[in-house]
Design an enzyme around this catalytic site. Sequence first.
Site, PDB file in Angstrom:
ATOM      1  N   CYS A   2       1.012  -1.262   0.034  1.00 13.58           N
ATOM      2  CA  CYS A   2      -0.061   0.099   0.103  1.00 13.58           C
ATOM      3  C   CYS A   2       0.777   1.260   0.072  1.00 13.58           C
ATOM      4  CB  CYS A   2      -0.814  -0.084   1.424  1.00 13.58           C
ATOM      5  SG  CYS A   2      -1.926  -1.358   1.444  1.00 13.58           S
ATOM      6  N   ARG A  27       1.350   1.552  -5.974  1.00 10.28           N
ATOM      7  CA  ARG A  27       1.742   0.887  -4.791  1.00 10.28           C
ATOM      8  C   ARG A  27       0.260   0.153  -4.421  1.00 10.28           C
ATOM      9  NH1 ARG A  27       6.247   1.545  -2.226  1.00 10.28           N
ATOM     10  NH2 ARG A  27       5.507   0.522  -0.151  1.00 10.28           N
ATOM     11  N   TRP A  74      -3.611  -1.825  -1.375  1.00  4.77           N
ATOM     12  CA  TRP A  74      -3.737  -3.038  -2.059  1.00  4.77           C
ATOM     13  C   TRP A  74      -3.836  -4.055  -1.025  1.00  4.77           C
ATOM     14  CZ3 TRP A  74      -3.300  -3.986  -7.209  1.00  4.77           C
ATOM     15  CH2 TRP A  74      -3.006  -5.560  -7.272  1.00  4.77           C
ATOM     16  N   ASN A 100       0.738   0.651   6.291  1.00  5.57           N
ATOM     17  CA  ASN A 100       1.265  -0.260   4.966  1.00  5.57           C
ATOM     18  C   ASN A 100       2.074  -1.435   5.541  1.00  5.57           C
ATOM     19  OD1 ASN A 100       2.412  -1.264   2.751  1.00  5.57           O
ATOM     20  ND2 ASN A 100       4.284   0.130   2.780  1.00  5.57           N
ATOM     21  N   GLY A 101       1.434  -2.805   5.403  1.00  9.65           N
ATOM     22  CA  GLY A 101       2.232  -3.856   5.749  1.00  9.65           C
ATOM     23  C   GLY A 101       1.144  -4.683   6.410  1.00  9.65           C
ATOM     24  N   GLU A 477       9.313 -19.752 -19.903  1.00 11.73           N
ATOM     25  CA  GLU A 477       9.094 -18.418 -19.420  1.00 11.73           C
ATOM     26  C   GLU A 477      10.384 -17.346 -19.811  1.00 11.73           C
ATOM     27  OE1 GLU A 477       6.723 -16.511 -18.374  1.00 11.73           O
ATOM     28  OE2 GLU A 477       7.787 -15.129 -17.159  1.00 11.73           O
ATOM     29  N   LYS A 481       9.873 -13.757 -21.678  1.00 12.48           N
ATOM     30  CA  LYS A 481      10.589 -12.784 -21.150  1.00 12.48           C
ATOM     31  C   LYS A 481      11.468 -11.880 -22.166  1.00 12.48           C
ATOM     32  CE  LYS A 481       8.595 -12.233 -18.673  1.00 12.48           C
ATOM     33  NZ  LYS A 481       7.301 -12.474 -17.993  1.00 12.48           N
ATOM     34  N   GLU A 484       9.612 -10.919 -25.507  1.00 12.35           N
ATOM     35  CA  GLU A 484       8.705  -9.821 -25.091  1.00 12.35           C
ATOM     36  C   GLU A 484       9.286  -8.270 -24.941  1.00 12.35           C
ATOM     37  OE1 GLU A 484       7.004 -10.483 -21.204  1.00 12.35           O
ATOM     38  OE2 GLU A 484       5.430  -9.294 -21.675  1.00 12.35           O
ATOM     39  N   HIS A 500      14.458 -33.668 -31.490  1.00 14.98           N
ATOM     40  CA  HIS A 500      13.373 -34.165 -32.535  1.00 14.98           C
ATOM     41  C   HIS A 500      13.194 -32.812 -33.374  1.00 14.98           C
ATOM     42  CE1 HIS A 500      12.799 -37.913 -30.167  1.00 14.98           C
ATOM     43  NE2 HIS A 500      12.884 -37.181 -29.290  1.00 14.98           N
ATOM     44  N   LYS A 598      -0.788  -4.744 -20.137  1.00 12.65           N
ATOM     45  CA  LYS A 598      -0.467  -5.521 -18.956  1.00 12.65           C
ATOM     46  C   LYS A 598      -1.592  -6.226 -18.721  1.00 12.65           C
ATOM     47  CE  LYS A 598       1.187  -6.489 -14.925  1.00 12.65           C
ATOM     48  NZ  LYS A 598       2.581  -7.285 -15.057  1.00 12.65           N
TER      49      LYS A 598
HETATM   50  O1  M6R Z   1      -3.176 -11.108 -15.694  1.00 12.47           O
HETATM   51  P1  M6R Z   1      -2.789 -12.528 -16.264  1.00 12.47           P
HETATM   52  O2  M6R Z   1      -1.929 -13.364 -15.442  1.00 12.47           O
HETATM   53  O3  M6R Z   1      -4.059 -13.338 -16.800  1.00 12.47           O
HETATM   54  O4  M6R Z   1      -2.140 -12.236 -17.706  1.00 12.47           O
HETATM   55  C1  M6R Z   1      -1.800 -13.487 -18.543  1.00 12.47           C
HETATM   56  C2  M6R Z   1      -0.809 -12.918 -19.574  1.00 12.47           C
HETATM   57  O5  M6R Z   1      -1.520 -11.935 -20.323  1.00 12.47           O
HETATM   58  C3  M6R Z   1       0.630 -12.412 -18.920  1.00 12.47           C
HETATM   59  O6  M6R Z   1       1.024 -13.120 -18.077  1.00 12.47           O
HETATM   60  C4  M6R Z   1       1.559 -11.955 -20.047  1.00 12.47           C
HETATM   61  O7  M6R Z   1       1.914 -13.205 -20.561  1.00 12.47           O
HETATM   62  C5  M6R Z   1       2.659 -11.479 -19.037  1.00 12.47           C
HETATM   63  N1  M6R Z   1       2.459  -9.988 -18.768  1.00 12.47           N
HETATM   64  C6  M6R Z   1       3.887 -11.600 -20.054  1.00 12.47           C
HETATM   65  O8  M6R Z   1       5.139 -11.097 -19.205  1.00 12.47           O
END
Ligand code: M6R
Length: 603
Positions: A2, A27, A74, A100-101, A477, A481, A484, A500, A598
Amino acid sequence: MCGITARVGTDGSLGPLLDSLKRLEYRGYDSAGIAVQNGAGISINKCKGEVSALEDALATVSHDGPIGIGHTRWSTHGSPSDVNAHPHTGNDGRVAAVHNGIIENYVELREELTERGSRFTSETDTEVIPHLVEERLAAGDDPETAFRTAIDRLEGSYAIAVIIDDEPAVYATRNGSPLVIGVGDDARYLASDVPAFLHRTDQVVYLEDDDVVVLTADDHRITDLRGTPITRPIETVDWDPEDAEKGSYDHYMLKEIHEQPMALRQTLHGRIGDDDVDLESFPPGTFEEVDRVRLLACGTSYHAGMYGEWLLSNNGVDANTFIASEYSAYPAPVDESTLVIGVTQSGETADTLEALSAAREQGARTLAVTNVIGSTAARTCDDALFIRAGPEIGVAATKTFSSQVAALVLLTERLVRDMTGEPTTDYETRFDALESLPDHVESVVNGTQAASISQRWLGDSGHFFIGRGGAYSVALEGALKFKEITYEHAEGFAAGELKHGPLALVTPETPVFAVGTGHHQSRLESNVNEIQSRGAPVVVVAPRTATRLVDTADEFLPVPATHPDLVAILANVQLQLIAYHAANEMDRSIDKPRNLAKSVTVE
Ligand code: M6R
């Protein structure tokens, strides 16, 4: 996480506090509130929603005052609601507090205070604070003593600011949560982070744990818990206010990578018991009727789901993960005895919500593993497990992946016990390793060589990532990353699958990151040999104890030795840093990569 803020001036504090809350909104943004005091009492305005909702509510408010506190929330204890929004007050409305905490002993304190006549209106842990202070004021303590005596009762992590109805001061302290003073020409400020007031002053005093502060318009007095005066230097912050929301970090992504130890502490907090997990809404027996588990998710959350599937499968549970957007294309058998888990940071991803809804229509029981209390997934699923990672601003998911996996490790224990009648293999050592996970992540983040290693092969034709078992999901993953945020070609493979087909892509211009966990080690060593004999450089990400693997590596990114089920989480942090530093060198738009958002709320 928060954001808290406070101001003591000679003019109205309402406007400056609102400004500060807007700057602290990263936050937390599920509710917000402000309390101001003008010597004749305290006025509070607070509501569920973003700070803009509070701003609308304040548009018609006439009362103001020179002393005030503010909060953007939050949720960790209690859902987002007007009543749970901070500031909170005691019975008499004499004291208002923001926090906060987490107050760990709030249940005991609440019971004790209730017995003595306190009436609680919210579900928060915070509300015990104003009650404790009011109780001491009623007993005749002066304000500072009342505040000290109250915080003496608290266990946990916190940054707290309190105002009292007829006192021209803010009382504050911290323990494990950030708090900084801003020294202005005609006012003093206090906040969780400098950006809250940087547009008004660049003169700051960083507080340490157990500092107690009394803030007035022209002074700030700092003492330790016993009242001994402490002098802390006034420092000049040379941040550009525009960038300062990210603190001293160049990007939110880097900040969030560094926040992972704290995020994991919050994910795990209070959930590991002596001999079993302790998941609030899921006592033993909760999942006795479940025969099989399906996990639905997208992107990074899908990779976390795969990690969960792997752990469940290794402990005798029928589990499968589905890409949520593909779910409708698979007529997977689902019925009343199927538990369908939606893994979603935001809780708002349209593909995941739609797949969950389809599963629900088929009669499945649904559970959201999410970061956002009050999100659609949390509200529409039968149950929710919150990962408590705090807000994530960078589009690239980092700390939420670690927290999702940690939450799934905990949930696996409950599911395996309920569904098979036995605990998971090795659960005691895995619990120990989970307890150490935040510290282990901290040592990876602080000691990493990822910055220099990431530069060695920049511009090569592809970056590949391989692993087996839980490390396969981390290989995927790591590649996600990398692509992306660098916009470069990257692929993740199951290590055994290389031969394969993908091995045809491997050349001296394709560095391969191999994630070694201790599971299937000799097979991974063979895969590494296959790659190196085609001339590709291999970066091993593994504990030093994987000596044969480490000895063959062209480069080595170490992670602490721990339970092999958790090593891949640590390796993933190294891969996040590889992607980050590569993208940074290429001057990419790291926090907002092209074409991506996001939260993907369209199908
Ligand atoms: O909010 P979500 O976890 O459902 O989002 C799913 C994906 O859009 C999300 O994980 C996306 O792949 C990441 N932002 C990539 O870093």
